[in-house]
Design a protein around this motif. Structure first.
Motif, mmCIF file in Angstrom:
data_model
loop_
_atom_site.group_PDB
_atom_site.id
_atom_site.type_symbol
_atom_site.label_atom_id
_atom_site.label_comp_id
_atom_site.label_asym_id
_atom_site.label_seq_id
_atom_site.Cartn_x
_atom_site.Cartn_y
_atom_site.Cartn_z
ATOM 1 N N LEU A 226 12.648 10.346 -14.432
ATOM 2 C CA LEU A 226 13.192 11.396 -15.290
ATOM 3 C C LEU A 226 12.070 12.252 -15.869
ATOM 4 C CD1 LEU A 226 15.535 12.776 -16.679
ATOM 5 C CD2 LEU A 226 15.494 10.998 -18.447
ATOM 6 N N ILE A 227 10.957 11.622 -16.236
ATOM 7 C CA ILE A 227 9.789 12.374 -16.719
ATOM 8 C C ILE A 227 9.303 13.328 -15.645
ATOM 9 C CG2 ILE A 227 7.365 12.170 -17.435
ATOM 10 C CD1 ILE A 227 8.164 9.475 -18.757
ATOM 11 N N ASP A 228 9.242 12.838 -14.410
ATOM 12 C CA ASP A 228 8.829 13.668 -13.270
ATOM 13 C C ASP A 228 9.760 14.869 -13.115
ATOM 14 O OD1 ASP A 228 7.576 14.599 -11.009
ATOM 15 O OD2 ASP A 228 8.081 12.886 -9.748
ATOM 16 N N LYS A 229 11.061 14.628 -13.235
ATOM 17 C CA LYS A 229 12.045 15.705 -13.085
ATOM 18 C C LYS A 229 11.918 16.726 -14.203
ATOM 19 C CE LYS A 229 17.059 16.501 -12.896
ATOM 20 N NZ LYS A 229 16.888 17.704 -12.061
ATOM 21 N N ILE A 230 11.695 16.252 -15.436
ATOM 22 C CA ILE A 230 11.534 17.174 -16.574
ATOM 23 C C ILE A 230 10.347 18.099 -16.341
ATOM 24 C CG2 ILE A 230 10.895 17.322 -19.015
ATOM 25 C CD1 ILE A 230 12.562 14.732 -19.429
ATOM 26 N N PHE A 231 9.202 17.526 -15.955
ATOM 27 C CA PHE A 231 8.017 18.348 -15.713
ATOM 28 C C PHE A 231 8.263 19.358 -14.594
ATOM 29 C CE2 PHE A 231 5.610 15.502 -18.399
ATOM 30 C CZ PHE A 231 4.545 16.274 -18.837
ATOM 31 N N LYS A 232 8.834 18.892 -13.502
ATOM 32 C CA LYS A 232 9.070 19.779 -12.356
ATOM 33 C C LYS A 232 10.019 20.920 -12.714
ATOM 34 C CE LYS A 232 10.829 19.796 -7.596
ATOM 35 N NZ LYS A 232 11.423 18.969 -6.514
ATOM 36 N N ASP A 233 11.163 20.568 -13.293
ATOM 37 C CA ASP A 233 12.187 21.577 -13.574
ATOM 38 C C ASP A 233 11.783 22.518 -14.701
ATOM 39 O OD1 ASP A 233 13.645 20.280 -11.649
ATOM 40 O OD2 ASP A 233 15.083 19.351 -13.024
ATOM 41 N N GLU A 234 11.246 21.959 -15.785
ATOM 42 C CA GLU A 234 10.984 22.776 -16.969
ATOM 43 C C GLU A 234 9.739 23.642 -16.832
ATOM 44 O OE1 GLU A 234 13.270 23.185 -19.075
ATOM 45 O OE2 GLU A 234 14.528 21.533 -18.365
ATOM 46 N N ILE A 235 8.728 23.149 -16.118
ATOM 47 C CA ILE A 235 7.563 24.006 -15.878
ATOM 48 C C ILE A 235 7.948 25.169 -14.973
ATOM 49 C CG2 ILE A 235 5.327 24.103 -14.686
ATOM 50 C CD1 ILE A 235 4.597 21.486 -16.013
ATOM 51 N N LYS A 236 8.807 24.905 -13.993
ATOM 52 C CA LYS A 236 9.277 26.002 -13.132
ATOM 53 C C LYS A 236 10.005 27.067 -13.955
ATOM 54 C CE LYS A 236 11.937 27.189 -9.018
ATOM 55 N NZ LYS A 236 12.537 28.385 -9.668
ATOM 56 N N LYS A 237 10.826 26.631 -14.917
ATOM 57 C CA LYS A 237 11.539 27.597 -15.771
ATOM 58 C C LYS A 237 10.555 28.442 -16.582
ATOM 59 C CE LYS A 237 15.698 24.745 -16.324
ATOM 60 N NZ LYS A 237 16.496 23.939 -17.273
ATOM 61 N N ILE A 238 9.508 27.795 -17.093
ATOM 62 C CA ILE A 238 8.505 28.545 -17.855
ATOM 63 C C ILE A 238 7.787 29.537 -16.947
ATOM 64 C CG2 ILE A 238 6.334 28.386 -19.137
ATOM 65 C CD1 ILE A 238 7.301 25.678 -20.220
ATOM 66 N N ARG A 239 7.400 29.086 -15.761
ATOM 67 C CA ARG A 239 6.707 29.982 -14.824
ATOM 68 C C ARG A 239 7.594 31.156 -14.418
ATOM 69 N NH1 ARG A 239 1.812 28.916 -16.331
ATOM 70 N NH2 ARG A 239 0.813 27.088 -15.405
ATOM 71 N N ASP A 240 8.865 30.894 -14.225
ATOM 72 C CA ASP A 240 9.793 31.979 -13.890
ATOM 73 C C ASP A 240 9.892 32.970 -15.044
ATOM 74 O OD1 ASP A 240 10.307 30.923 -11.398
ATOM 75 O OD2 ASP A 240 12.197 29.957 -11.967
ATOM 76 N N TYR A 241 9.898 32.457 -16.257
ATOM 77 C CA TYR A 241 9.956 33.352 -17.419
ATOM 78 C C TYR A 241 8.675 34.171 -17.531
ATOM 79 C CZ TYR A 241 10.746 35.204 -22.045
ATOM 80 O OH TYR A 241 10.915 36.086 -23.090
ATOM 81 N N GLU A 242 7.542 33.561 -17.222
ATOM 82 C CA GLU A 242 6.273 34.302 -17.243
ATOM 83 C C GLU A 242 6.299 35.442 -16.228
ATOM 84 O OE1 GLU A 242 2.490 31.864 -18.249
ATOM 85 O OE2 GLU A 242 3.769 30.533 -17.091
ATOM 86 N N LYS A 243 6.869 35.195 -15.050
ATOM 87 C CA LYS A 243 6.985 36.252 -14.040
ATOM 88 C C LYS A 243 7.853 37.388 -14.555
ATOM 89 C CE LYS A 243 6.432 33.021 -10.192
ATOM 90 N NZ LYS A 243 7.138 32.285 -9.115
ATOM 91 N N PHE A 244 8.910 37.032 -15.277
ATOM 92 C CA PHE A 244 9.792 38.028 -15.888
ATOM 93 C C PHE A 244 9.020 38.893 -16.887
ATOM 94 C CE2 PHE A 244 12.173 38.639 -19.911
ATOM 95 C CZ PHE A 244 13.108 39.588 -19.510
#
Length: 273
Positions: A226-244
């Motif tokens: 679950l920790i692995d999934k949180i890092f993978k999913d939530e960092i991707k969301k942050i990176r997507d927001y940075e691209k925005f």
């Protein structure tokens, strides 16, 4: 994009963070005075030790190891020397108030080790003009929690609302040094939602941010998958927001600043945004 820092001495968690793009794994040795000044606050006093530096150094292949030492004291020379021997890449000096403390820190630190100052006292803010003249300082980080306590504020992000962070960062940018501030939660989460904070990082020219305890609280979340999934999913969301954010104009960032001030004002006043 922002350089992410994550505080952990857990080998499995550190490897997950590294795999998901966290550039600096943060070992926290600071305990002196911390319990007293943060009494009654929802903070965690670290249980890390110097041996964690070597332990993590042996298993990480890409991420750098940042170590926060204790404030300058009679044991600083021995502590910092051991931190260096165990393989630290960057050493952070916390809770200082004078130029003398910074100079003593720099005398101890090997010239091959990067240094970062944690600006978290009103006194350190008052000497920023002198600090930026010291070329041996590689990075700066603004510690909003202790800084807000030092100013007598109720909420850790108040220095961001009142222009204190703007003032500090404008000085640091004048000497072209990198800096970061505060912590960020997951997108859509946090008392001050992460997207507002990330936008402020971009407005101010920040290059680094700590992924906060609320981003992934490994005390509450113990299942490694679950920790692995949180890092993978939530960092991707942050990176997507940075691209925005990259395509946004100056007006967008000004409006976000105003929203941040309003949200913080409502939080301090006990209202819900």
């Amino acid at each position: 994009m922002l350089r992410f820092l994550y505080i952990t001495n857990n080998e499995e968690v550190a490897k997950i963070a590294e795999k998901n793009g966290v550039e600096w794994i943060f070992v926290d040795l600071e305990i002196l005075g911390k319990k007293e000044r943060q009494k009654g606050k929802d903070t965690v006093i670290s249980n890390h030790n110097i041996n964690d530096v070597k332990k993590l150094k042996n298993i990480l292949t890409k991420s750098k190891i940042l170590v926060r030492t204790n404030p300058i004291n009679n044991e600083s020379k021995d502590e910092i020397s051991r931190i260096i021997e165990n393989g630290a890449d960057i050493i952070m000096l916390p809770y200082f108030k004078t130029i003398k403390e910074v100079e003593e820190f720099l005398k101890i630190v090997d010239s091959n080790i990067k240094t970062i100052l944690l600006l978290e006292t009103p006194e350190s803010v008052n000497i920023i003009d002198e600090l930026i003249k010291i070329n041996e300082i590689d990075y700066y980080y603004i510690g909003l929690n202790d800084l807000s306590l030092g100013y007598g504020y109720k909420f850790m992000f108040e220095p961001l609302a009142y222009g204190i962070v703007d003032e500090i960062t404008s000085k640091i940018k004048s000497v072209k040094k990198e800096f970061g501030f505060g912590g960020i939660a997951c997108i859509g989460k946090g008392t001050l939602p992460a997207e507002y904070v990330i936008t402020e990082h971009y407005r101010l020219g920040s290059t680094m941010a700590i992924l906060s305890r609320s981003f992934c609280d490994v005390i509450k979340t113990k299942e490694i998958n679950l920790i692995d999934k949180i890092f993978k999913d939530e960092i991707k969301k942050i990176r997507d927001y940075e691209k925005f954010l990259i395509g946004k104009d100056n007006q967008f960032f000004i409006e976000n600043k105003m929203k941040v001030k309003k949200i913080i004002k409502n939080i301090v006043g006990g209202k819900n945004e």
